[in-house]
Every structure is written in C-alpha cells, then in structure tokens.
Design a protein around this motif. Sequence first.
Motif, short mmCIF file in Angstrom:
data_model
loop_
_atom_site.label_atom_id
_atom_site.label_comp_id
_atom_site.label_asym_id
_atom_site.label_seq_id
_atom_site.Cartn_x
_atom_site.Cartn_y
_atom_site.Cartn_z
N GLY A 101 8.01 -19.96 -8.12
CA GLY A 101 6.84 -19.09 -8.04
C GLY A 101 7.06 -17.78 -8.77
N SER A 102 6.93 -16.67 -8.06
CA SER A 102 7.09 -15.36 -8.69
C SER A 102 8.54 -14.89 -8.67
CB SER A 102 6.21 -14.33 -7.98
OG SER A 102 6.64 -14.14 -6.65
N ARG A 103 9.44 -15.70 -8.12
CA ARG A 103 10.85 -15.33 -8.06
C ARG A 103 11.68 -16.23 -8.98
NH1 ARG A 103 9.26 -14.48 -2.70
NH2 ARG A 103 9.89 -12.45 -1.92
N THR A 104 12.73 -15.64 -9.54
CA THR A 104 13.71 -16.40 -10.30
C THR A 104 15.08 -16.00 -9.76
OG1 THR A 104 12.31 -16.40 -12.26
CG2 THR A 104 14.61 -16.94 -12.59
N TYR A 105 15.92 -17.00 -9.53
CA TYR A 105 17.28 -16.75 -9.06
C TYR A 105 18.25 -17.13 -10.17
CZ TYR A 105 15.01 -16.59 -4.51
OH TYR A 105 14.18 -16.27 -3.47
#
Length: 127
Positions: free
Chosen positions: A19-23
Amino acid sequence: MEEKEHKRNEICSRTLKTGSRTYFFDARETRAGDYYLTITESKKNFSETGEITYKKHKIYLYKEDFSKFQNILDDMIRFIINEKGREVISERHQRDFKNNTFNQEIKDNNKKTSETKDYTNINFEDI
C-alpha cells in the motif's frame, strides 16, 4: 564520497511494498567487516499542497540480538494470528478508506432522511 561508502557497505537488499508503505531490509557491513541488518519503513505522505513526502523509520539490528528479536517477533505474530486470525479487519488499511467512509456517511444520512419521509407533514393551517 558518502554515497560510495553507502553502496560499499550494502551487501544484500530486499524490498516489500504494501500500500502506502515500503519496507527495506538491508544487510550491511560494519567497518570491522561484520554484518548487521537495517529495516526501514518508508511511508508516502501528501501535504496540504499535494506535495509528496516520505516519512522514514529505521531499525538497526545486530547479530547478537538476532535470536532474541526473532523469538519475540515470532511470538508476537503467533499471538496476533491466534487472537484475531489472518483476516485484516481494519478498514484504515484499505487504500480508499476515506472515500468509503465518506460514502458510508452519505448512505447513513440518506437512510435517516428517507426514514423521516415516512411521517406525514402537518401544516398548522390545516388544523
């Protein structure tokens, strides 16, 4: 020069987009030649002017902590899955959460309006 040093100590990288997060999971090398792990969460944000910014949080994890960290992480994941299952029940994690919330409010208001339409309008001049 800092960029070259950054590239040199990065050994292995993996990326997880959600979604709006990247790890970002990066194995890096210390000056002494040992390895450690960095985990970076990058979240896309939009300012009031529409400008895109990224908010980042980083964890440095060293080998002496791997076992304890992994044990606690595994325990916490098991606990959450056992208590709440694998299904995501929070609408806030949906990309269109704000739109769905707004649309639900409109539906709720329309329902209230239609419920009040069932009553007869009485004009005091009729009495």
